[in-house]
Design a protein around this motif. Structure first.
Motif, PDB file in Angstrom:
ATOM      1  N   TYR A   1       0.836  -1.203   0.000  1.00  0.00           N
ATOM      2  CA  TYR A   1       0.000   0.000   0.000  1.00  0.00           C
ATOM      3  C   TYR A   1       0.877   1.262   0.000  1.00  0.00           C
ATOM      4  O   TYR A   1       1.967   1.281   0.571  1.00  0.00           O
ATOM      5  N   CYS A   2       0.292   2.286  -0.618  1.00  0.00           N
ATOM      6  CA  CYS A   2       0.968   3.593  -0.684  1.00  0.00           C
ATOM      7  C   CYS A   2       0.384   4.512   0.378  1.00  0.00           C
ATOM      8  O   CYS A   2      -0.787   4.405   0.735  1.00  0.00           O
TER       9      CYS A   2
ATOM     10  N   TYR B   1       0.440   9.472  -3.348  1.00  0.00           N
ATOM     11  CA  TYR B   1       0.652   9.178  -4.763  1.00  0.00           C
ATOM     12  C   TYR B   1       0.331  10.417  -5.587  1.00  0.00           C
ATOM     13  O   TYR B   1      -0.576  11.174  -5.258  1.00  0.00           O
TER      14      TYR B   1
ATOM     15  N   ARG C   1      -3.428   0.924  -3.076  1.00  0.00           N
ATOM     16  CA  ARG C   1      -2.490  -0.112  -3.430  1.00  0.00           C
ATOM     17  C   ARG C   1      -1.418   0.430  -4.386  1.00  0.00           C
ATOM     18  O   ARG C   1      -1.659   1.354  -5.150  1.00  0.00           O
ATOM     19  N   ALA C   2      -0.258  -0.201  -4.319  1.00  0.00           N
ATOM     20  CA  ALA C   2       0.822   0.161  -5.241  1.00  0.00           C
ATOM     21  C   ALA C   2       0.442  -0.198  -6.661  1.00  0.00           C
ATOM     22  O   ALA C   2      -0.275  -1.183  -6.898  1.00  0.00           O
ATOM     23  N   ARG C   3       0.892   0.600  -7.626  1.00  0.00           N
ATOM     24  CA  ARG C   3       0.546   0.412  -9.030  1.00  0.00           C
ATOM     25  C   ARG C   3       1.607  -0.431  -9.738  1.00  0.00           C
ATOM     26  O   ARG C   3       2.802  -0.269  -9.494  1.00  0.00           O
TER      27      ARG C   3
ATOM     28  N   CYS D   1       4.815   3.238  -5.847  1.00  0.00           N
ATOM     29  CA  CYS D   1       3.851   4.218  -5.342  1.00  0.00           C
ATOM     30  C   CYS D   1       4.160   5.620  -5.862  1.00  0.00           C
ATOM     31  O   CYS D   1       3.902   6.612  -5.175  1.00  0.00           O
TER      32      CYS D   1
ATOM     33  N   CYS E   1       8.810   5.836  -3.799  1.00  0.00           N
ATOM     34  CA  CYS E   1       8.251   4.889  -4.767  1.00  0.00           C
ATOM     35  C   CYS E   1       8.068   3.464  -4.255  1.00  0.00           C
ATOM     36  O   CYS E   1       7.560   2.608  -4.982  1.00  0.00           O
TER      37      CYS E   1
ATOM     38  N   PRO F   1       6.813   0.025  -3.128  1.00  0.00           N
ATOM     39  CA  PRO F   1       5.459  -0.541  -3.116  1.00  0.00           C
ATOM     40  C   PRO F   1       4.940  -0.788  -1.704  1.00  0.00           C
ATOM     41  O   PRO F   1       3.739  -0.923  -1.501  1.00  0.00           O
TER      42      PRO F   1
ATOM     43  N   GLN G   1       5.361   1.406   0.708  1.00  0.00           N
ATOM     44  CA  GLN G   1       5.612   2.746   1.242  1.00  0.00           C
ATOM     45  C   GLN G   1       4.919   2.964   2.572  1.00  0.00           C
ATOM     46  O   GLN G   1       5.495   3.560   3.505  1.00  0.00           O
ATOM     47  N   SER G   2       3.725   2.509   2.726  1.00  0.00           N
ATOM     48  CA  SER G   2       2.967   2.780   3.950  1.00  0.00           C
ATOM     49  C   SER G   2       3.579   2.112   5.164  1.00  0.00           C
ATOM     50  O   SER G   2       3.307   2.509   6.300  1.00  0.00           O
TER      51      SER G   2
END
Length: 1358
Positions: free
Chosen positions: A25-26, A29, A54-56, A83, A122, A124, A126-127
């Protein structure tokens, strides 16, 4: 119910908290817009949008961009999530590019730095590593308002942080020699920087680079305290600086990473003191030498006594005794012709020939005095006419450094290719007695401020600085009003400079010389505390981080000077300890001007500006309202002060010469009667002697001016003094001999003068020829000042002798004619009735020395005491000689009271760095090849023993190498400038300039192409074509925030190419440690040359390097201090060459009398050694000026010694003691009156000179030379001659016998008959050992009566 509600709320918050920190999760973004909390910034502070999602998955261009900017997150196509958007990646790339420009030298450091910021932006997950702590609504350019993140916390492990920090800690900035981390740690600088402080600076939005505030939390492994639920501190792997990176990056170089350094042998320690038997070895040797000399002398005495005793016993059986009319026993025997040796014959023949020649010559000169004077005047005038074209050398470089010396050749090479080192005009300002204060800074805590570092004094300094900067004056050379911009050193805009482009280094430059910036204040909140920040906060920041374009305070001021370059603390303040710059005791204000050749019209303009500078500074110093106590100098000051003191001391020299003249005029007079005092005085003769000396000096100077050999102030001061000492001695010997002589019956006055000249001229020739040849050989010296002095002195001494043999003889003839006619001096028409006495005039000195001095000196016990004392003096002086200080501190060239003395004192006390030293490469090395670049650079992939790396090794030991700051390197910065990871070297992508160089300030949209591709192993090396194409662009690129590696200012003059584009010269600038005396300057030069030689040998091993390629160190002071590397052996050679003719000439003119020549030589050597010994005791340093005086000492010693030696050798007394007494009385009195008493009054007057050089090297040293020469010539030499002098010349004795036989035919000359000697009564009363190698004993016989003896006195054997 309330408890249930509270529990539900708590559980809800816990769940939400846990849900915000989940893998995949981010936390934010995409870009939302500009941060409203950040004011002025160096790059746009664009902040991300709060977006918990969510990360892309990244594909296409998005994936390729991530792979390019953050390769650490690349998991492959279809497996890479992140992210960050494309915009965020582009902004991150710009931000990382600025940092990578400084860190790219070390791949692991650059990757570690990017690694963390890629994770924060960036990752993925990140959170899980960040926690958003502050959000704000932000409206973008399209008017859309979204919630943006303006502050967050980032969690990482201490292991990652420490490793990443350590990998960057030692990365250098080649242009400055400092550390890159100093620009990335804010107020703490490199020395106080820690991982936490490093990351705090990166996350501080006030630094102008961070778009938002990031609170980095460094957590120890396994520690959970302070870590929010769900947060996992990032613990990725950071690479050490001595490790390769996954992307192929090589290990960092030794200069940037201590872990990469090879085992370097330590620098050799300077040799320690020579020790023997646990103590000073030289002292032990000197003691041993003294003991050997004394024991040898005692052994000689014992052997002499034994030999003499045996000799007396043998002769007692054969000799007959008789008494003369005075009842004195006389030992006499007949000399057989077979007993006369070849040496005796040669000696007699030489004396007879010289006496005959000079007698004839003197009679001729005395017969036609007016004609002789006229011809002499014409000859002198012809020579002296050359003075109309005289050149006076005042440039210290031309004076003390030979044109073909190594330092001069290196200086000429440097100045030809890079231009002369810029002219420095400097003030060092202090404010003693002012009370300091403690400033409680919001950002830096409690800081001590000295009484000097106050706002009031900074402003006062700024006003003075602006007054100097605004100097304007009319220039005749430019035919317009000139100002600072016409002559200033403007490194970043050298071609069209404005006043703000001029390099002025000072503390107000941290405020861009703006009063508004100094007075600026603003409230600032930090950790919940609000305080006012002002000039003090900005100053603390800049002193610790001078390369910053924006401080971390809310003031937001730059630290760069107004001319665009940084001002390092050691250039702005002085007198501090460690890095406590705010406790400085001195401000430094420096104006740098271009140093034009003397033939350039702008040289005169620069000199004019400096003159105006001095006027303003001196007026300010006299201002009673000024709060500063300061010292100052201009580039012209040294030469100005030397010339000023020379002019001021000319009256002192004139008084000195006047005192000598008065003494000569008085001392030469005959004072037998008060009624004849005006007749018997020798005022005109004394004046004539002075004029002869003056004419000889003028003739010498004129002759050398004719042939183009320049003169100097040293020659004007020393040569007349030397020639006066030599000339006065000859004058006294000649005049006193004439006064003591009785004219023979029927002898004309001219014949008497000729006869007297025949007696003394050989002695005068002996001394003058010895000295002249001595000085001509001294001209072999490589030092221009010594060489020209020797040439001028040699010819002046020779001319003085010639004029004494001509003009002075004629002048004495005229004076004798006047005296015979009883005419008063000056009043020639007035006559005196009292007649001159027929008795020879002896004065008071001759009877005194004959009756008292000589007998006391040559007493048995006194002679032994004298020998022991002088041997002790010699042995002690040998020890002291090896401890004499070599060098000449530049402050000694200044007169007492000179403002330059205060400047030197301030310079040594307050400056914290020494002079720049350039390591210069000559033609013959190919920089364009990979091997060539690696042999020079110090970044990744470079040789571990490259040029710059060896200089760094030396800088690690400043106490031995005298290198304080390592060298900058245009090769390193050029490679970094080319790196595609920076914005420095790019090409236009399209348009009319497509493919051409694009400056860093242009948009990436139009400059998308890189100059060189990214290297696979992070070791970038341009091809030969790329090197030659982009090097000029690099050298002309002005450094700025977008491209701090631009070479303009730092390197634009450091690389020189020929017409073919080949590099024929380059230089690498380092700094010496502070050097405070000539010994340190000399040692620094020697160490730098040793280092350069080692570098040369290493670079010659590169393929294609020319065999004559060379690297040499250049410092502006080298030309002055190089002489001290060789001055000891050169001085020994010069003095030895001077001593050689004294021995040879003495032997030749005394008819190959080797013993006399050897005793002459030994005595002069002792005088010279004792002089150097006293120099050590009296703190007179050995240098070129001292060497000139030591060469002069040899010349003056000849005067003290040679006359005495010749007088002893020609004496016919039976024992050495009696001959020594006769020589001491007759010639010693003349030498004492002519040399000692002539020099001493004039020397004592020099004690009142203002110039320290004159006081030390002309008063002190000449006084030492005169006193030691007098002591050795009048005390030691007679004693030595009484022990070791040559025997009586048997050829002369034989001639006397034959003359006696012809005069008294009634006396038969048989082997057993008596022999009579004219003017001699031999008394054998001396102690046995004094006659060991004595003249033959003589049979006793009846002495002639007194009348007969008086007739015999008139026999002239020569």
């Amino acid at each position: 119910m309330r408890r249930v509600a509270a529990l539900i709320t708590f559980l809800t918050c816990t769940v939400l908290s846990q849900s915000e920190h989940q893998p995949g999760y981010c936390a934010f973004y995409e870009e939302c817009g500009r941060n409203p909390l950040v004011g002025a910034a160096l790059i746009p502070p664009i902040v991300p949008c709060r977006n918990y999602s969510r990360a892309r998955e990244l594909t296409g261009n998005h994936y390729r961009k991530l792979k390019e900017v953050c390769p650490v997150l690349d998991k492959g196509v279809g497996s890479t999530f992140a992210c960050c958007s494309m915009k965020q990646l582009s902004s991150l790339e710009i931000s990382l590019t600025l940092s990578k420009a400084l860190l790219v030298r070390c791949p692991s450091c650059a990757e570690n730095f990017a690694h963390l910021h890629c994770i924060n932006t960036c990752s993925p997950n990140q959170s899980q590593t960040v926690k958003v702590t502050k959000v704000m609504n932000v409206t973008n350019n399209l008017g859309i308002t979204r919630e943006a993140v303006v502050e967050y916390q980032a969690y990482l492990t201490t292991s990652f942080a420490d490793t990443a920090f350590q990998s960057c800690q030692n990365v250098r900035i080649p242009a400055t020699g400092g550390f890159a981390i100093a620009t990335m740690c804010g107020r703490y600088g490199a020395k106080l920087c820690t991982p936490q402080r490093w990351y705090d600076f990166q996350g501080d939005s006030s630094n102008g680079l961070a778009p938002l505030d990031i609170d980095f939390r460094l957590i120890n492994e396994g520690e959970t305290e302070g870590v929010p639920e769900g947060v996992i501190p990032y613990r990725g792997r950071a690479f050490r600086c001595n490790e390769t990176t996954p992307s192929g990056g090589q290990v960092c170089s030794c200069q940037d990473c201590k872990g990469s350094c090879p085992a370097v042998p330590p620098l050799p320690l300077p040799p320690g003191p020579f020790r023997l038997l646990g103590t000073d070895g030289l002292l032990v040797i000197s003691i041993i030498l003294f003991c050997l000399l004394v024991f040898s002398f005692l052994f000689f005495l014992l052997v002499s006594c034994h030999v003499e005793s045996q000799k007396k016993q043998d002769e007692e059986k054969e000799k007959r005794k008789s008494k003369d009319q005075n009842c004195n026993e006389v030992n006499q025997r007949l000399i057989r012709p077979s007993e006369v040796t070849c040496a005796d014959k040669n000696s007699m023949a030489a004396q007879a020939f010289l006496s005959s020649v000079f007698q004839t010559w003197g009679t001729l000169m005395a017969t036609y005095p007016l004609t002789v004077l006229l011809v002499s005047a014409v000859v002198v005038a012809a020579f002296a006419a050359g003075l109309m074209s005289i050149e006076l050398t005042t440039d210290p470089v031309e004076l003390w450094s030979a044109p073909d010396s190594r330092a001069r050749r290196e200086k000429d090479f440097h100045d030809k290719h890079f231009g002369p080192f810029f002219r420095t005009n400097q003030l060092i300002l202090t404010a003693p007695g002012r009370k300091g204060h403690i400033y409680d800074s919001l950002l830096f805590g409690a800081q001590n401020f000295s009484g000097l570092v106050s706002k009031e004094l900074i402003i006062e300094m700024l006003l003075l600085q602006k007054q100097i900067q605004n100097i304007e004056f009319w220039s005749e050379d430019l035919n317009r009003t000139a100002s600072l911009k016409d002559v200033c050193f403007a490194p970043l805009n050298p071609n069209n400079s404005s006043q703000t482009d001029c390099a002025v280094n000072s503390l107000p430059q941290y405020f861009q010389n703006s009063l508004d910036n100094i007075n600026a204040k603003v409230n600032m909140t930090k950790l919940g505390e609000t305080k006012e920040v002002d000039w003090r906060d900005h100053l603390i920041y800049c002193l610790n981080s001078p390369l910053s374009f924006k401080d971390s305070t809310k003031l937001g001021l730059s630290c760069m000077a107004d001319y665009g370059a940084p001002v390092f603390p050691f250039l702005a303040v002085g007198g501090y300890q460690g890095d406590e710059y705010t406790e400085a005791e001195a401000f430094i204000l420096t104006f740098s001007l271009n140093n034009y050749p003397r033939t350039n019209v702008k040289y005169n303009v620069a000199m004019q500006w400096e003159n105006e500078f001095l006027k303003i500074v001196q007026d300010y110093q006299r201002d009673p309202t000024a709060n500063f106590t300061f010292a100052y100098m201009a580039e012209r000051s040294l030469e100005d002060e030397i010339n000023r003191t020379t002019a001021e001391d000319i009256p002192i020299f004139m008084i000195s010469y006047a005192v000598i003249f008065v003494y000569i005029a008085v001392a030469l007079g005959e004072y037998s009667s008060w009624r004849r005092i005006l007749v018997d005085s020798k005022f005109l003769v004394g004046l004539g002697g002075i004029l002869v000396v003056a004419c000889s000096v003028l003739a010498s100077m004129g002759f050398y001016s004719w042939i183009g050999i320049p003169s100097s102030l040293v020659i004007l001061q020393v040569v007349p003094f030397l020639v006066l000492a030599v000339g006065a001695d000859n004058i006294f010997i000649f005049v006193l001999e004439y006064q003591r002589d009785v004219r023979k019956p029927g002898e004309k006055r001219e014949q008497q003068i000729g006869r007297v000249l025949g007696n003394v001229a050989p002695s005068m020739l002996l001394c003058s020829l010895s000295e002249s040849v001595c000085f001509f050989l001294g001209a072999l010296s490589t030092m221009p000042a010594v060489k020209t002095f020797a040439l001028y002195a040699a010819l002046a001494v020779l001319m003085d002798f010639v004029l004494q043999m001509t003009a002075f003889v004629a002048l004495l003839s005229l004076d004798a004619r006047r005296q015979d006619n009883n005419r008063c001096e000056l009043l020639c028409c007035v006559t005196v009735a009292t007649q001159k006495s027929d008795k020879p005039y002896e004065g008071f000195l001759l009877p005194l020395m004959r009756k008292y001095y000589a007998p006391v000196l040559l007493n048995r016990y006194m002679r032994f005491t004298v020998m022991v004392v002088f041997l002790f003096m010699f042995s002690g002086s040998v020890y002291l000689m090896f401890n004499v200080t070599v060098g000449l501190d530049q402050e000694l060239a200044m007169p007492k009271g000179s403002y330059m003395l205060d400047y030197f004192q301030y310079l040594y006390k307050y400056l914290e760095v020494g002079v720049p030293v350039y390591f210069v490469t000559k033609p013959g090395f190919n920089f364009t090849t990979v091997e060539g670049m690696n042999a020079v650079c110090s970044s990744v992939g470079c040789d571990q023993f490259s040029l710059t790396q060896k200089i760094q090794y030396a800088a690690n030991h400043p106490e031995l190498s005298y290198i304080g700051i390592s060298a900058n390197s245009w090769v390193d910065d050029f490679i970094d400038w080319l790196n595609p990871g920076s914005r420095c070297c790019r090409l236009y992508s399209f348009g009319p300039n497509a493919g051409k160089f694009c400056p860093a300030d242009k948009s990436s949209l139009i400059c998308g192409r890189k100059c060189v591709p990214k290297p696979p192993n992070s070791v970038l090396r341009p091809t030969v074509e790329q090197f030659n194409r982009f090097l000029p662009k690099f050298l002309g690129n002005r450094p700025d925030l977008q491209c701090p590696k631009g070479g303009l200012g730092a390197y634009d003059t450091a690389v020189v190419k020929d017409d073919r584009g080949e590099i024929i010269a380059s230089r690498f600038m380092a700094y010496h440690t502070p050097l405070s005396n000539s010994q340190e300057f000399t040692a620094a030069l020697l160490r730098a040359r040793e280092l350069a030689s080692d570098i040369t040998e290493g670079m010659k091993r590169i393929n294609g390097t020319s065999p004559d390629f060379e690297v040499f160190p250049y410092t502006v002071t080298n030309v002055f201090y190089e002489q001290y590397l060789t001055i000891v052996p050169e001085g020994l050679l010069n003095i030895s060459l001077c001593l050689l003719p004294t021995f040879i000439v003495c032997c030749l003119l005394l008819g190959l009398d080797l013993r006399s020549g050897l005793l002459n030589l030994i005595t002069i050597v002792m005088i010279t050694v004792d002089t150097v010994g006293v120099m050590t005791l009296w703190e007179i340093h050995y240098n070129a000026v001292a060497l000139i005086n030591l060469v002069t000492a040899v010349g003056i010693s000849v005067e003290f010694v040679s006359h005495m030696t010749r007088s002893f050798a020609l004496s016919m007394k039976p024992s050495r003691v009696e001959r020594a007494k006769e020589a001491t009385a007759n010639m010693g009195s003349a030498v004492f009156a002519g040399v000692a008493m002539t020099n001493l009054p004039g020397i004592l007057v020099l004690a009142f000179a203002k110039a320290q050089l004159i006081q030390i090297f002309f008063f002190r040293l000449n006084l030492v030379i005169t006193l030691l020469g007098m002591a050795h010539g009048l005390i030691f030499l007679p004693v030595v001659l009484s022990y070791f002098g040559p025997g009586v010349n048997k050829a002369v004795l034989l001639q006397i016998q034959q003359a006696q036989a012809k005069t008294h035919p009634e006396l038969e000359l048989t082997d057993h008959m008596r022999q009579f000697y004219d003017n001699m009564c031999y008394e054998v009363t001396e102690e046995p050992h004094s006659d060991a190698a004595e003249a033959p004993e003589y049979n006793k016989g009846q002495a002639p009566n007194r009348q007969h003896k008086q007739e015999e006195e008139k026999i002239d054997f020569f």
